[in-house]
Design an enzyme around this catalytic site. Structure first.
Site, PDB file in Angstrom:
ATOM      1  N   ASP A 156       9.198   2.829   0.361  1.00  0.00           N
ATOM      2  CA  ASP A 156       8.106   3.462   1.094  1.00  0.00           C
ATOM      3  C   ASP A 156       8.265   3.043   2.553  1.00  0.00           C
ATOM      4  O   ASP A 156       7.871   1.950   2.939  1.00  0.00           O
ATOM      5  CB  ASP A 156       6.755   3.018   0.520  1.00  0.00           C
ATOM      6  CG  ASP A 156       5.589   3.619   1.293  1.00  0.00           C
ATOM      7  OD1 ASP A 156       5.833   4.272   2.327  1.00  0.00           O
ATOM      8  OD2 ASP A 156       4.435   3.421   0.867  1.00  0.00           O
TER       9      ASP A 156
ATOM     10  N   LYS B   5       3.684   8.533   9.416  1.00  0.00           N
ATOM     11  CA  LYS B   5       3.429   7.880  10.706  1.00  0.00           C
ATOM     12  C   LYS B   5       4.376   8.344  11.827  1.00  0.00           C
ATOM     13  O   LYS B   5       4.152   9.415  12.373  1.00  0.00           O
ATOM     14  CB  LYS B   5       3.394   6.360  10.508  1.00  0.00           C
ATOM     15  CG  LYS B   5       2.237   5.998   9.544  1.00  0.00           C
ATOM     16  CD  LYS B   5       1.910   4.544   9.409  1.00  0.00           C
ATOM     17  CE  LYS B   5       0.606   4.399   8.644  1.00  0.00           C
ATOM     18  NZ  LYS B   5       0.675   3.684   7.385  1.00  0.00           N
TER      19      LYS B   5
ATOM     20  N   TYR C 222       0.845  -1.191   0.000  1.00  0.00           N
ATOM     21  CA  TYR C 222       0.000   0.000   0.000  1.00  0.00           C
ATOM     22  C   TYR C 222       0.878   1.237   0.000  1.00  0.00           C
ATOM     23  O   TYR C 222       1.812   1.339   0.798  1.00  0.00           O
ATOM     24  CB  TYR C 222      -0.891  -0.010   1.247  1.00  0.00           C
ATOM     25  CG  TYR C 222      -1.828   1.176   1.379  1.00  0.00           C
ATOM     26  CD1 TYR C 222      -2.839   1.393   0.449  1.00  0.00           C
ATOM     27  CD2 TYR C 222      -1.718   2.057   2.451  1.00  0.00           C
ATOM     28  CE1 TYR C 222      -3.704   2.465   0.576  1.00  0.00           C
ATOM     29  CE2 TYR C 222      -2.591   3.131   2.590  1.00  0.00           C
ATOM     30  CZ  TYR C 222      -3.583   3.334   1.651  1.00  0.00           C
ATOM     31  OH  TYR C 222      -4.445   4.399   1.789  1.00  0.00           O
TER      32      TYR C 222
HETATM   33  C1  LIG Z   1       0.055   4.215   6.048  1.00  0.00           C
HETATM   34  C2  LIG Z   1       0.854   4.042   4.830  1.00  0.00           C
HETATM   35  C3  LIG Z   1       0.746   4.933   3.748  1.00  0.00           C
HETATM   36  C4  LIG Z   1      -0.282   6.042   3.706  1.00  0.00           C
HETATM   37  O1  LIG Z   1      -0.077   6.974   4.718  1.00  0.00           O
HETATM   38  P1  LIG Z   1      -1.323   7.914   5.172  1.00  0.00           P
HETATM   39  O2  LIG Z   1      -0.686   8.847   6.148  1.00  0.00           O
HETATM   40  O3  LIG Z   1      -2.336   6.995   5.751  1.00  0.00           O
HETATM   41  O4  LIG Z   1      -1.810   8.603   3.955  1.00  0.00           O
HETATM   42  C5  LIG Z   1       1.588   4.772   2.680  1.00  0.00           C
HETATM   43  N1  LIG Z   1       2.496   3.780   2.659  1.00  0.00           N
HETATM   44  C6  LIG Z   1       2.626   2.903   3.673  1.00  0.00           C
HETATM   45  C7  LIG Z   1       3.657   1.835   3.595  1.00  0.00           C
HETATM   46  C8  LIG Z   1       1.795   2.987   4.772  1.00  0.00           C
HETATM   47  O5  LIG Z   1       1.889   2.088   5.752  1.00  0.00           O
END
Ligand SMILES: *Cc1c(COP(=O)(O)O)cnc(C)c1O
Length: 432
Positions: free
Chosen positions: A244, A272, A149
């Site tokens: 990511d 995060k 994601y």
């Molecule tokens: C949570 C997450 C996102 C998206 O971040 P948001 O702050 O929820 O938009 C993107 N990449 C990874 C790997 C994530 O865990």
């Protein structure tokens, strides 16, 4: 202290009312508990390793607001710093010294990052990094992995893991084909598939983006040689490697998964943890690439609230707390104790499971495994996971409400919290 019959009347009332006010009653889909069944609890407050719901029930928390709460919720030093910052105003929309401080901390910590741009979420970081990848390479195609994601931007909503998987949406309506037809996908941990994509799309691939440790298809670590192989392939084809690290940054290690595995990507996204519970995302990497971002270069990207002083303050204080010696050793120790304990108890009680942990991130699949990719993860008995989740919740342990999410610990979790969690898990797994 194990409470087996909790009263959740107020939660139910509030959530029922929410259904009329917001789609599905929530501001983000997985929170609605669709994949585990039953009603979500409505939070009243959080502190340290604990949550209290509106009915006054207390839970040990392994979601940590989906990752940011690595110091424990509402850490007194973060709160104090925020109080002080609040007095100076909530938003500047102009340069502030706090941005320099957090930028320097991020650059010092994360091996690949020489320059950084702050945004407001992980989604924003990933969509911005994709534009930059394409601009820098002058190529359009991008490779992502099934089950990974990267936020909810159109280009990434292809085989996008947890939230989407949880709801069983193959893709999303409203995403035009033109937005995703440059998005190529491969199974995670499958270097041969990536190699084939590079062969079939010579000189067309801008780069590869991945979660260096997957958290959004459940917890899936990279196989030995996978990250190295991607680094070699991208170099060979003049493409960029993008980690990511929105989830893994400052969680797998202070310098993220790239530090832990010793692989340096060209670009990195963060989110995060770096916001310490306030909305922050970031993307950074090689100076020559970041120098293309406006106003230094022509790649446009902006934000009214980007670099917000409260968000910067929470991030700075959180990273300071994480720098204390022994933090990551402690996180690894308690999380390993939790993960090993859960695997052992499942074995004792006759449930086929597999799982593991790295630092403060863990996962447990209801399948004998092994799980190397999303296809493997989907073999999990999700109905059983739903019953496990409900049983844990009713006995005061809050787990992510989906089989396809990772679990998180914080340094506020004590040995006693882990012991109690394991006692509850034994109770629940014996009764499934
Ligand atoms: C949570 C997450 C996102 C998206 O971040 P948001 O702050 O929820 O938009 C993107 N990449 C990874 C790997 C994530 O865990």
């Amino acid at each position: 202290m194990v409470n087996t019959t909790i009263k959740t009347t107020k939660s139910q009332e509030i959530f029922a009312a929410a259904q009329n006010l917001m789609p599905g009653g929530v501001s983000s889909p997985v929170r609605a508990f669709k994949s585990v069944g039953g009603q979500p609890i409505v939070f009243d407050r959080v502190k340290g390793a604990y949550i209290w719901d509106v009915d006054g029930n207390q839970y040990i928390d392994y979601v940590g607001t989906w990752g940011p709460a690595i110091c424990g919720h509402a850490h007194p030093e973060v709160i104090a710093a925020l109080h002080e910052a609040l007095e100076k105003g909530t938003s500047f929309g102009a340069p502030s010294f706090l941005e320099n401080v957090l930028a320097e901390m991020v650059i010092d910590a994360v091996p690949s990052i020489e320059m950084v741009r702050f945004v407001n979420s992980g989604t924003e970081a990933c969509m911005s990094v994709l534009r930059l990848m394409r601009a820098f390479t002058n190529r359009e195609k991008v490779i992502k992995f099934e089950g990974c994601y990267h936020g909810h931007a159109d280009m990434f909503l292809v085989k996008a893991g947890s939230g989407v998987a949880t709801l069983g949406l193959p893709d999303s309506p409203g995403v035009p084909k033109s937005a995703t037809n440059s998005t190529l996908t491969a199974p995670y941990n499958d270097l041969e598939a990536v190699k084939a994509l590079f062969e079939e799309n010579r000189d067309e691939i801008a780069g590869v983006i991945l979660e260096p440790v997957v958290g959004n298809a459940g917890f899936i670590p990279p196989d030995a040689g996978f990250l190295e192989g991607l680094r070699e392939l991208t170099n060979e084809h003049g493409a960029l490697l993008v980690f990511d690290e929105v989830m893994t940054g400052f969680r797998i290690a202070y310098g993220g998964a790239q530090q832990k595995f010793g692989i340096t990507p060209d670009l990195t996204t963060l989110g995060k943890v770096i916001g310490g519970g306030l909305p922050v995302g970031a993307y950074g990497g090689r100076r020559d690439i970041l120098s293309m971002v406006a106003p230094a270069g022509p790649v446009y990207q902006a934000g009214t609230l980007s670099g917000n002083p409260l968000a910067m303050t929470a991030g700075i204080k959180t990273l300071e707390l994480l720098q204390k010696p022994g933090t990551y050793e402690y996180l690894d120790r308690i999380t390993q104790k939790l993960s090993d304990g859960l695997l052992q108890i499942a074995k004792d009680t006759g449930h086929p499971v597999c799982g593991g942990q790295i630092s403060a991130m863990f996962g447990l699949f209801f399948t004998s495994g092994p799980v190397h990719n999303y296809e493997d993860a989907k073999k999990s008995d999700t109905a059983k996971f739903g019953r496990f989740h409900r049983g844990m919740l009713e006995r005061g342990v809050y787990l992510a409400p989906s089989q396809f999410e990772a679990g998180f610990t914080s340094f506020a979790h004590t040995e006693e919290d882990i012991d109690q969690t394991l006692a509850v898990a034994r109770d629940v797994l014996s009764s499934l």
